[in-house]
Structures are given as structure tokens and as C-alpha cells.
Motif scaffolding. Structure first.
Motif, PDB file in Angstrom:
ATOM      1  N   LYS A  46       3.475 -10.958   2.228  1.00 42.87           N
ATOM      2  CA  LYS A  46       2.906 -10.999   0.969  1.00 42.87           C
ATOM      3  C   LYS A  46       1.578 -10.230   1.137  1.00 42.87           C
ATOM      4  O   LYS A  46       1.066  -9.549   0.031  1.00 42.87           O
ATOM      5  N   ASN A  47       1.083  -9.899   2.301  1.00 44.03           N
ATOM      6  CA  ASN A  47      -0.106  -9.180   2.586  1.00 44.03           C
ATOM      7  C   ASN A  47       0.158  -7.634   3.254  1.00 44.03           C
ATOM      8  O   ASN A  47      -0.493  -6.816   3.676  1.00 44.03           O
ATOM      9  N   LEU A  48       1.485  -7.415   2.681  1.00 45.62           N
ATOM     10  CA  LEU A  48       1.880  -5.856   2.953  1.00 45.62           C
ATOM     11  C   LEU A  48       2.219  -5.497   4.454  1.00 45.62           C
ATOM     12  O   LEU A  48       1.940  -4.649   4.875  1.00 45.62           O
ATOM     13  N   LYS A  49       2.528  -6.780   5.246  1.00 38.14           N
ATOM     14  CA  LYS A  49       2.577  -6.632   6.525  1.00 38.14           C
ATOM     15  C   LYS A  49       1.229  -6.127   7.122  1.00 38.14           C
ATOM     16  O   LYS A  49       1.344  -5.235   8.388  1.00 38.14           O
ATOM     17  N   VAL A  50       0.130  -6.439   6.880  1.00 37.86           N
ATOM     18  CA  VAL A  50      -1.163  -5.972   7.494  1.00 37.86           C
ATOM     19  C   VAL A  50      -1.732  -7.485   8.016  1.00 37.86           C
ATOM     20  O   VAL A  50      -1.715  -8.420   7.248  1.00 37.86           O
ATOM     21  N   CYS A  51      -2.095  -7.444   9.143  1.00 37.31           N
ATOM     22  CA  CYS A  51      -2.830  -8.608   9.968  1.00 37.31           C
ATOM     23  C   CYS A  51      -4.086  -8.860   9.264  1.00 37.31           C
ATOM     24  O   CYS A  51      -4.980  -8.039   9.227  1.00 37.31           O
ATOM     25  N   LYS A  52      -4.111 -10.222   8.613  1.00 36.35           N
ATOM     26  CA  LYS A  52      -5.520 -10.790   8.174  1.00 36.35           C
ATOM     27  C   LYS A  52      -6.719 -11.000   9.213  1.00 36.35           C
ATOM     28  O   LYS A  52      -7.636 -10.466   8.704  1.00 36.35           O
ATOM     29  N   GLU A  64      11.159  -1.706   1.574  1.00 34.11           N
ATOM     30  CA  GLU A  64       9.663  -2.472   1.364  1.00 34.11           C
ATOM     31  C   GLU A  64       8.554  -1.653   0.933  1.00 34.11           C
ATOM     32  O   GLU A  64       7.733  -1.926  -0.001  1.00 34.11           O
ATOM     33  N   ARG A  65       8.359  -0.226   1.298  1.00 35.23           N
ATOM     34  CA  ARG A  65       7.512   0.869   1.076  1.00 35.23           C
ATOM     35  C   ARG A  65       7.760   1.170  -0.211  1.00 35.23           C
ATOM     36  O   ARG A  65       6.756   1.039  -1.108  1.00 35.23           O
ATOM     37  N   ILE A  66       9.000   1.374  -0.772  1.00 34.42           N
ATOM     38  CA  ILE A  66       9.298   1.767  -2.130  1.00 34.42           C
ATOM     39  C   ILE A  66       8.750   0.731  -3.076  1.00 34.42           C
ATOM     40  O   ILE A  66       8.121   0.894  -4.100  1.00 34.42           O
ATOM     41  N   GLN A  67       9.033  -0.473  -2.678  1.00 33.91           N
ATOM     42  CA  GLN A  67       8.766  -1.640  -3.868  1.00 33.91           C
ATOM     43  C   GLN A  67       7.367  -1.784  -3.770  1.00 33.91           C
ATOM     44  O   GLN A  67       6.743  -2.120  -4.938  1.00 33.91           O
ATOM     45  N   SER A  68       6.552  -1.300  -2.801  1.00 36.62           N
ATOM     46  CA  SER A  68       5.141  -1.593  -2.572  1.00 36.62           C
ATOM     47  C   SER A  68       4.397  -0.301  -3.504  1.00 36.62           C
ATOM     48  O   SER A  68       3.324  -0.559  -3.750  1.00 36.62           O
ATOM     49  N   LEU A  69       5.110   0.663  -3.782  1.00 35.43           N
ATOM     50  CA  LEU A  69       4.520   1.544  -4.440  1.00 35.43           C
ATOM     51  C   LEU A  69       5.025   2.011  -5.819  1.00 35.43           C
ATOM     52  O   LEU A  69       3.899   2.172  -6.762  1.00 35.43           O
ATOM     53  N   VAL A  70       6.292   1.907  -6.083  1.00 29.72           N
ATOM     54  CA  VAL A  70       6.645   2.700  -7.552  1.00 29.72           C
ATOM     55  C   VAL A  70       6.303   1.352  -8.562  1.00 29.72           C
ATOM     56  O   VAL A  70       6.477   0.158  -8.266  1.00 29.72           O
ATOM     57  N   PRO A 223      -4.295   3.616   8.905  1.00 30.94           N
ATOM     58  CA  PRO A 223      -5.000   3.117   9.897  1.00 30.94           C
ATOM     59  C   PRO A 223      -4.369   2.928  11.321  1.00 30.94           C
ATOM     60  O   PRO A 223      -3.088   2.226  11.168  1.00 30.94           O
ATOM     61  N   GLY A 224      -4.773   3.778  12.550  1.00 30.23           N
ATOM     62  CA  GLY A 224      -4.129   3.141  13.751  1.00 30.23           C
ATOM     63  C   GLY A 224      -2.675   3.804  14.044  1.00 30.23           C
ATOM     64  O   GLY A 224      -2.144   3.455  14.960  1.00 30.23           O
ATOM     65  N   ALA A 225      -2.304   4.494  13.145  1.00 28.08           N
ATOM     66  CA  ALA A 225      -1.152   5.418  13.187  1.00 28.08           C
ATOM     67  C   ALA A 225      -1.069   6.163  14.527  1.00 28.08           C
ATOM     68  O   ALA A 225      -2.113   6.934  14.874  1.00 28.08           O
ATOM     69  N   ARG A 265      -3.460   0.320   4.038  1.00 26.54           N
ATOM     70  CA  ARG A 265      -2.275  -0.042   3.149  1.00 26.54           C
ATOM     71  C   ARG A 265      -2.401  -0.563   1.670  1.00 26.54           C
ATOM     72  O   ARG A 265      -1.736  -0.269   0.767  1.00 26.54           O
ATOM     73  N   HIS A 266      -3.473  -1.586   1.773  1.00 29.95           N
ATOM     74  CA  HIS A 266      -3.769  -2.191   0.316  1.00 29.95           C
ATOM     75  C   HIS A 266      -4.269  -1.041  -0.633  1.00 29.95           C
ATOM     76  O   HIS A 266      -4.117  -1.637  -1.968  1.00 29.95           O
TER      77      HIS A 266
END
Length: 286
Positions: A46-52, A64-70, A223-225, A265-266
């Protein structure tokens, strides 16, 4: 009697029964590789796979990437049935391709198509590191080149997400040729005055970082890539000196002018919408 009171008690470990193991679904929890925080997988998704806790960005699959963007329901895939061959008859290559197809439900390491982001049409390409580590073989290069050509023809901006270990060794020189092919396709896009946004995610290395992923009109990274060509150890052995701790990270590249922006990412979708909006109003009428 006193001996009985103060004698050392044996410690016993509780071993969960087989029934208990079955009742706990596999993969329900995940541990952050950076800070060690344990998270519920559904909450992480739910958090776009980013550690809170620390902001660590897990890898996203292409769907997942496409779904989060389009915008919802506005993505139409290109060249969905293209499959890799085995031109060099490399041992077990076909078997590994088949395994990755079954594991990822993808035909190759990149998904291309068109959709809208914030109402703005764009051609989109997303690499998936689960498929042969996102390596660039003949089909990956061909799909990216075709997507760039369609963007040039339609006048749509091209947004490409890189996630790759580099060229695909099982295809030898045919894989290396994709560096030139994709770069040439992007040059046609440039001559057509169509925007190309390159988004580099973790990892973007080898022949991919040395070709199309570094050729954006705007280069963005998460970040961090990890972004680079050769590995850290190889470079240190070549230059014979210790490299900075943050070497080959997106933050290091931003500091040294290879990136235009590092975007969490958010914020990525809204950032892309702003870029597309600027481009739409800044373009000359055709």
C-alpha cells in the motif's frame, strides 16, 4: 530443599507445530534490508513498497509500476507477444527463459505501451528486474526502439523506467548491438523534438546505463538507486584508490551532474505530470 529452589532451570525452545506453520501464510511479513524493520507485506505494498521507517525503495515489478503511474484503465501494451530466441544455442538459455516467463507472467524483461498520466498521453516503457535480472537482449532492445519510434510518430513523450543488470550475456554481441539500436531510435525521437524522460531505478548498470538510460532530455532517479557501468571493486582495482561510500548511487550522480533530479516514489507521478504539462504547453503546434 534450598538446592531445589536455586538450581538452574533448563530453557526450552518452543517449536511451532506443522499445523501452526500452515496457518501462517508465507510472505506475510518482510524485513527491510536497510534498517531491519519488519513490516506486513500488504501494508508495504500500500505504501508503494517504500519502507516507512527509513525510506528504502524496494523493487517494483513492471505491472506494479504501471499501475502506480497511469490513469486507471488507460494503458495499451505494444508488442506483447515478442519472445526471445536462442541465437547462440547457449546452454539452458531456453529453459531459463521459460522459467522466468512462468515466474513473472511476462514474455520479456520490458513492458512497453501507451497510456495517460494525469490526462496527458505518453508512451511508457518499464523494465522488470525479475526477468533475467532485467538484462537487455535482442527483444528488449527491439521493444524499446519500437516504442521510441511510435512516440516519434505520434508526438507523445516517451517515459522509460530502467532496472537492469546490463547486456544479456546469453546473446553475446547481438545483445551489445541493442545499445546502438536504442540510442539511434532515441536520436530520431530527439530530431522529431519529442520529449524523452529517463527514470533510473535500482539497479541500472552495464550496457543499459551506458546507452538509452543516460540519454534522457530529463534524467530522474529514485533515492538510493545503484547506477553505474562496471562494479565498484573492478573500478577500485583499475584506479587503485578507495571510492566514496555513496559512489554509484543516485545521490552521488545528482551531485556530479549526471541526473537532473532524485524523486521519491510517492512524488514520482506528480513530478511526471508536471513535466508532461510543461511539455504539452511548450510544444510548437504541428
Amino acid at each position: 530443599m534450598l538446592k531445589d529452589l536455586f538450581r538452574k532451570q533448563r530453557k526450552y525452545a518452543t517449536i511451532p507445530s506443522e499445523q501452526a506453520k500452515k496457518e501462517i501464510p508465507e510472505g506475510i511479513m518482510q524485513k527491510c534490508p536497510r534498517c531491519g524493520t519488519i513490516m506486513i507485506t500488504k501494508e508495504l505494498e500500500k505504501n508503494l513498497k517504500v519502507c516507512k521507517s527509513c525510506g528504502y525503495h524496494y523493487s517494483l515489478s513492471a505491472p506494479e509500476r504501471i499501475q502506480s503511474l497511469v490513469d486507471e484503465g488507460r494503458f495499451f501494451e505494444y508488442d506483447a507477444d515478442m519472445l526471445s530466441e536462442d541465437p547462440l544455442h547457449f546452454p539452458d538459455y531456453k529453459k531459463k527463459l521459460k522459467s522466468d516467463i512462468e515466474k513473472t507472467n511476462l514474455k520479456e524483461a520490458v513492458v512497453t505501451g501507451e497510456g495517460t498520466i494525469g490526462g496527458f498521453p505518453a508512451v511508457i516503457g518499464v523494465m522488470d528486474s525479475r526477468f533475467r535480472m532485467g538484462s537487455m537482449g535482442s527483444v528488449v532492445g527491439e521493444k524499446i526502439a519500437r516504442a521510441a519510434e511510435k512516440a516519434a510518430t505520434k508526438g507523445y513523450p516517451f517515459i522509460l523506467f530502467s532496472a537492469s543488470g546490463g547486456a544479456r550475456m546469453q546473446e553475446g554481441v547481438l545483445s551489445l548491438m541493442q545499445m546502438a539500436k536504442t540510442s539511434a531510435a532515441l536520436e530520431k525521437l530527439h530530431r522529431a523534438k519529442v520529449l524523452f524522460v529517463s527514470v533510473l531505478t535500482n539497479p541500472t548498470t552495464g550496457g543499459v546505463s551506458a546507452s538509452f538510460s543516460s540519454l534522457g532530455d530529463i534524467n530522474i532517479a529514485e533515492p538510493g538507486a545503484l547506477i553505474g557501468f562496471a562494479g565498484r571493486r573492478v573500478i577500485e582495482q583499475t584506479v587503485r584508490q578507495k571510492l566514496p561510500e555513496d559512489f554509484q548511487t543516485s545521490e552521488f550522480l545528482l551531485k556530479h551532474g549526471q541526473l537532473d533530479q532524485v524523486v521519491p516514489r510517492h512524488e514520482l507521478r506528480e513530478t511526471l505530470i508536471r513535466i508532461l504539462e510543461f511539455h504539452a504547453y511548450g510544444r510548437e503546434p504541428q
